[in-house]
Design an enzyme around this catalytic site. Sequence first.
Site, PDB file in Angstrom:
ATOM      1  N   SER A   7       0.872  -1.171   0.000  1.00 26.43           N
ATOM      2  CA  SER A   7       0.000   0.000   0.000  1.00 26.43           C
ATOM      3  C   SER A   7       0.910   1.222   0.000  1.00 26.43           C
ATOM      4  O   SER A   7       2.120   1.120   0.175  1.00 26.43           O
ATOM      5  CB  SER A   7      -0.904  -0.004   1.226  1.00 26.43           C
ATOM      6  OG  SER A   7      -0.130   0.151   2.391  1.00 26.43           O
ATOM      7  N   THR A   8       0.340   2.396  -0.186  1.00 25.90           N
ATOM      8  CA  THR A   8       1.171   3.597  -0.249  1.00 25.90           C
ATOM      9  C   THR A   8       1.876   3.858   1.076  1.00 25.90           C
ATOM     10  O   THR A   8       2.961   4.407   1.103  1.00 25.90           O
ATOM     11  CB  THR A   8       0.319   4.819  -0.638  1.00 25.90           C
ATOM     12  OG1 THR A   8      -0.815   4.877   0.211  1.00 25.90           O
ATOM     13  CG2 THR A   8      -0.123   4.714  -2.080  1.00 25.90           C
TER      14      THR A   8
END
Length: 196
Positions: free
Chosen positions: A18-19
Amino acid sequence: MPKIISPTGYFIGYARISTEDQEAQLQRDALTEAGCARIFEDKASGKNADRPELTAVLDYLREGDTLCVWKLDRLGRSLIDLVTIVDGLRAKGVGFKVLTGALSSVDTTSADGRLFFQIIASMAEFERALIKDRTIAGLVEAKAQGKVGGRPRAMDSKMVKQAQVLKGEGKSYGAIAKALGVGQATVYRALTGTAG
């Protein structure tokens, strides 16, 4: 390091971060150490349906290859999603292997791994049936209470009448949409009676 070949093909890796997640290198290292000939990597949350590299790796895999992931949660957004992906792999003759975590013994090229996934698939099918039953029960209950499902209409009958008046005055669909604060396509559908 020589690339490990599964019974008739290659180990191919898939990583997802994920970011906010900073474990990409950890996943890449584990997949490389496992002998993956190639690694596909998405940067997206598990809830995000748009995972282009997952689509790419699923298209890339050939019969005899084995898809490797660092942990099981890197592949699927839900149990149903996971089982759907693994069923698709099995249909193509592609194995599936999890490298770390509680389910690191999952390897669908082995008898134990296939048995495990058959159990998981049965649970996912049961979950699908429960969701369907709950949805039907909810719709029946809502209907009994006089509620109608679906999205609310963008234009009520008063707005449609206003649109008809404006159209009668020669206004364009775009001008009517702007005046009513709705989309041009919405106005077009309301005035022409077209669906979609």
